[in-house]
Design a protein around this motif. Structure first.
Motif, PDB file in Angstrom:
ATOM      1  N   LYS A 132       0.834  -1.194   0.000  1.00 16.33           N
ATOM      2  CA  LYS A 132       0.000   0.000   0.000  1.00 16.33           C
ATOM      3  C   LYS A 132       0.871   1.246   0.000  1.00 16.33           C
ATOM      4  N   ASN A 133       0.325   2.361  -0.555  1.00 20.08           N
ATOM      5  CA  ASN A 133       1.035   3.617  -0.447  1.00 20.08           C
ATOM      6  C   ASN A 133       0.902   4.137   0.984  1.00 20.08           C
ATOM      7  N   TYR A 134       1.625   5.207   1.299  1.00 20.86           N
ATOM      8  CA  TYR A 134       1.658   5.650   2.689  1.00 20.86           C
ATOM      9  C   TYR A 134       0.294   6.121   3.173  1.00 20.86           C
ATOM     10  N   LYS A 135      -0.431   6.860   2.345  1.00 20.30           N
ATOM     11  CA  LYS A 135      -1.739   7.386   2.752  1.00 20.30           C
ATOM     12  C   LYS A 135      -2.689   6.259   3.129  1.00 20.30           C
ATOM     13  N   ASP A 136      -2.725   5.204   2.329  1.00 19.38           N
ATOM     14  CA  ASP A 136      -3.626   4.078   2.607  1.00 19.38           C
ATOM     15  C   ASP A 136      -3.134   3.234   3.776  1.00 19.38           C
ATOM     16  N   ALA A 137      -1.815   3.006   3.854  1.00 22.34           N
ATOM     17  CA  ALA A 137      -1.264   2.199   4.946  1.00 22.34           C
ATOM     18  C   ALA A 137      -1.497   2.867   6.295  1.00 22.34           C
ATOM     19  N   LYS A 138      -1.432   4.185   6.329  1.00 20.60           N
ATOM     20  CA  LYS A 138      -1.559   4.932   7.582  1.00 20.60           C
ATOM     21  C   LYS A 138      -2.906   4.701   8.260  1.00 20.60           C
ATOM     22  N   VAL A 139      -3.961   4.439   7.474  1.00 26.29           N
ATOM     23  CA  VAL A 139      -5.301   4.249   8.046  1.00 26.29           C
ATOM     24  C   VAL A 139      -5.747   2.790   7.989  1.00 26.29           C
ATOM     25  N   SER A 140      -4.800   1.896   7.768  1.00 22.94           N
ATOM     26  CA  SER A 140      -5.149   0.476   7.606  1.00 22.94           C
ATOM     27  C   SER A 140      -4.842  -0.382   8.827  1.00 22.94           C
ATOM     28  N   CYS A 141      -4.401   0.228   9.914  1.00 27.98           N
ATOM     29  CA  CYS A 141      -4.076  -0.545  11.120  1.00 27.98           C
ATOM     30  C   CYS A 141      -5.315  -0.655  12.006  1.00 27.98           C
ATOM     31  N   ASN A 142      -6.279  -1.420  11.547  1.00 24.73           N
ATOM     32  CA  ASN A 142      -7.561  -1.552  12.249  1.00 24.73           C
ATOM     33  C   ASN A 142      -8.009  -3.010  12.326  1.00 24.73           C
ATOM     34  N   ALA A 143      -7.034  -3.916  12.455  1.00 25.50           N
ATOM     35  CA  ALA A 143      -7.344  -5.350  12.422  1.00 25.50           C
ATOM     36  C   ALA A 143      -7.826  -5.899  13.764  1.00 25.50           C
ATOM     37  N   LEU A 144      -7.587  -5.176  14.874  1.00 27.54           N
ATOM     38  CA  LEU A 144      -7.934  -5.685  16.201  1.00 27.54           C
ATOM     39  C   LEU A 144      -9.079  -4.874  16.790  1.00 27.54           C
ATOM     40  N   SER A 145     -10.217  -5.493  16.940  1.00 32.11           N
ATOM     41  CA  SER A 145     -11.391  -4.827  17.498  1.00 32.11           C
ATOM     42  C   SER A 145     -11.140  -4.409  18.949  1.00 32.11           C
ATOM     43  N   GLY A 146     -11.466  -3.154  19.262  1.00 31.67           N
ATOM     44  CA  GLY A 146     -11.296  -2.656  20.621  1.00 31.67           C
ATOM     45  C   GLY A 146      -9.964  -2.005  20.888  1.00 31.67           C
ATOM     46  N   TYR A 147      -9.053  -2.021  19.922  1.00 37.83           N
ATOM     47  CA  TYR A 147      -7.735  -1.433  20.116  1.00 37.83           C
ATOM     48  C   TYR A 147      -7.415  -0.470  18.974  1.00 37.83           C
ATOM     49  N   ASN A 148      -6.858   0.695  19.332  1.00 43.25           N
ATOM     50  CA  ASN A 148      -6.434   1.652  18.327  1.00 43.25           C
ATOM     51  C   ASN A 148      -5.053   1.257  17.803  1.00 43.25           C
ATOM     52  N   GLY A 149      -4.937   1.182  16.508  1.00 39.51           N
ATOM     53  CA  GLY A 149      -3.665   0.815  15.907  1.00 39.51           C
ATOM     54  C   GLY A 149      -3.112   1.934  15.052  1.00 39.51           C
ATOM     55  N   HIS A 150      -1.829   1.874  14.771  1.00 39.59           N
ATOM     56  CA  HIS A 150      -1.184   2.828  13.867  1.00 39.59           C
ATOM     57  C   HIS A 150       0.084   2.193  13.324  1.00 39.59           C
ATOM     58  N   LEU A 151       0.632   2.774  12.291  1.00 36.31           N
ATOM     59  CA  LEU A 151       1.900   2.285  11.765  1.00 36.31           C
ATOM     60  C   LEU A 151       2.952   2.320  12.877  1.00 36.31           C
ATOM     61  N   ALA A 152       3.829   1.343  12.876  1.00 37.68           N
ATOM     62  CA  ALA A 152       4.749   1.133  14.000  1.00 37.68           C
ATOM     63  C   ALA A 152       5.638   2.344  14.259  1.00 37.68           C
ATOM     64  N   HIS A 153       5.736   2.701  15.536  1.00 35.60           N
ATOM     65  CA  HIS A 153       6.653   3.733  15.998  1.00 35.60           C
ATOM     66  C   HIS A 153       7.907   3.052  16.546  1.00 35.60           C
ATOM     67  N   ILE A 154       9.008   3.280  15.907  1.00 38.75           N
ATOM     68  CA  ILE A 154      10.276   2.661  16.315  1.00 38.75           C
ATOM     69  C   ILE A 154      11.124   3.731  16.977  1.00 38.75           C
ATOM     70  N   ARG A 155      11.335   3.572  18.294  1.00 35.42           N
ATOM     71  CA  ARG A 155      12.030   4.596  19.081  1.00 35.42           C
ATOM     72  C   ARG A 155      13.258   4.079  19.803  1.00 35.42           C
ATOM     73  N   THR A 156      13.501   2.769  19.737  1.00 35.21           N
ATOM     74  CA  THR A 156      14.643   2.167  20.441  1.00 35.21           C
ATOM     75  C   THR A 156      15.215   1.037  19.592  1.00 35.21           C
ATOM     76  N   MET A 157      16.397   0.576  19.983  1.00 34.47           N
ATOM     77  CA  MET A 157      16.991  -0.561  19.289  1.00 34.47           C
ATOM     78  C   MET A 157      16.141  -1.810  19.463  1.00 34.47           C
ATOM     79  N   GLY A 158      15.533  -1.963  20.650  1.00 36.36           N
ATOM     80  CA  GLY A 158      14.674  -3.119  20.869  1.00 36.36           C
ATOM     81  C   GLY A 158      13.488  -3.132  19.929  1.00 36.36           C
ATOM     82  N   GLU A 159      12.835  -1.981  19.756  1.00 29.15           N
ATOM     83  CA  GLU A 159      11.702  -1.900  18.840  1.00 29.15           C
ATOM     84  C   GLU A 159      12.144  -2.096  17.395  1.00 29.15           C
ATOM     85  N   LEU A 160      13.336  -1.612  17.067  1.00 27.13           N
ATOM     86  CA  LEU A 160      13.850  -1.825  15.720  1.00 27.13           C
ATOM     87  C   LEU A 160      14.088  -3.308  15.467  1.00 27.13           C
TER      88      LEU A 160
END
Length: 265
Positions: A132-160
């Motif tokens: 998907k392009n970025y615009k579509d991918a950004k609003v596509s993290c909705n696979a889990l009912s009851g939880y807000n999702g978003h494209l992954a935020h990588i802020r540490t080596m562990g998350e990377l």
């Protein structure tokens, strides 16, 4: 090593190799360097071992030979490519036992022949191989009912490391993440990058392990590629790429407070 050898012999003595958890730590350092290997855990941390029973001629200096196999016939370790299909041995530790939450259960139930998941530090990471392009991918993290999702935020080596493990397992060259350049008038390729979601205020990205090549000033979205730990590369927003989502039990919203000062006060 003796435990693995006994396990192979008891289960199927014809298995020649099995994957271990030993990986290259830094892709910028030669795999032939013994100190550049570590046993990784799911949280992205690693232990640097002192016991490395390499088979003769190993490890290879090839940058693609960044994982490790145990060979029963030689009772030693071989470096190999992560794309090679082999049997593997898992280890479970009582000390790492945890309570299964609703989010973890839903995360595990997402696993299919295409979608890959990892549950680490109460966060569900999901790699969706659909391009998907970025615009579509950004609003596509909705696979889990009851939880807000978003494209992954990588802020540490562990998350990377978590994101890289998913990218490598999916065998895709790039995967989109939730970092973008919100002000496209900034011409410096390495500044102006923010962690974003579809609803929250952007947060300045301070962890930016840039790839050594491939970054362009006219590309305003971010992805990771297989050069861990120098993994971040700019991607055209219009380009179709797989993407990594994350879901957490608590959604944090960042707000901005503006203070107005009256002249002469």
């Amino acid at each position: 090593m003796a435990a693995i050898e006994q396990l192979i012999t008891s289960y199927n003595d014809s298995i020649p190799y099995v994957w271990t958890g030993l990986e290259v730590i830094n892709s910028s350092v030669s795999p032939a360097t013994n100190t550049n290997w570590g046993y990784f855990y799911r949280k992205g941390i690693f232990d640097s071992p002192t016991y490395l029973p390499w088979a003769p001629g190993n490890p290879s200096a090839s940058s693609t030979y960044n994982r490790t196999l145990y060979k029963k016939a030689d009772n030693g370790l071989y470096s190999g490519s992560s794309t090679t299909a082999n049997s593997y041995v898992c280890e479970y530790e009582e000390a790492l036992k945890q309570t299964i939450t609703d989010l973890e259960q839903k995360c595990a139930n997402l696993t299919s022949s295409s979608i890959l998941t990892l549950f680490v530090n109460d966060v569900c990471y999901v790699l969706n191989p659909v391009n998907k392009n970025y615009k579509d991918a950004k609003v596509s993290c909705n696979a889990l009912s009851g939880y807000n999702g978003h494209l992954a935020h990588i802020r540490t080596m562990g998350e990377l490391w978590v994101a890289e493990a998913l990218r490598a397992a999916a065998d895709v060259p790039y995967a989109r993440i939730g970092i973008e350049k919100t002000n496209t008038s900034i011409t410096d390729v390495y500044t102006g990058w923010y962690l974003t979601t579809p609803t929250d205020q952007p947060i300045l990205a301070t962890f930016l392990p840039w790839a050594t090549y491939g970054n362009e000033a006219d590309q305003y979205s971010m992805g990771i590629k297989g050069d861990y730990p120098k993994s971040f590369e700019t991607i055209m927003s219009s380009g179709a790429r797989p993407f990594i989502c994350q879901y957490a039990s608590v959604t944090t919203t960042t707000t901005t407070t503006t203070t107005t000062t009256t002249a002469g006060a």
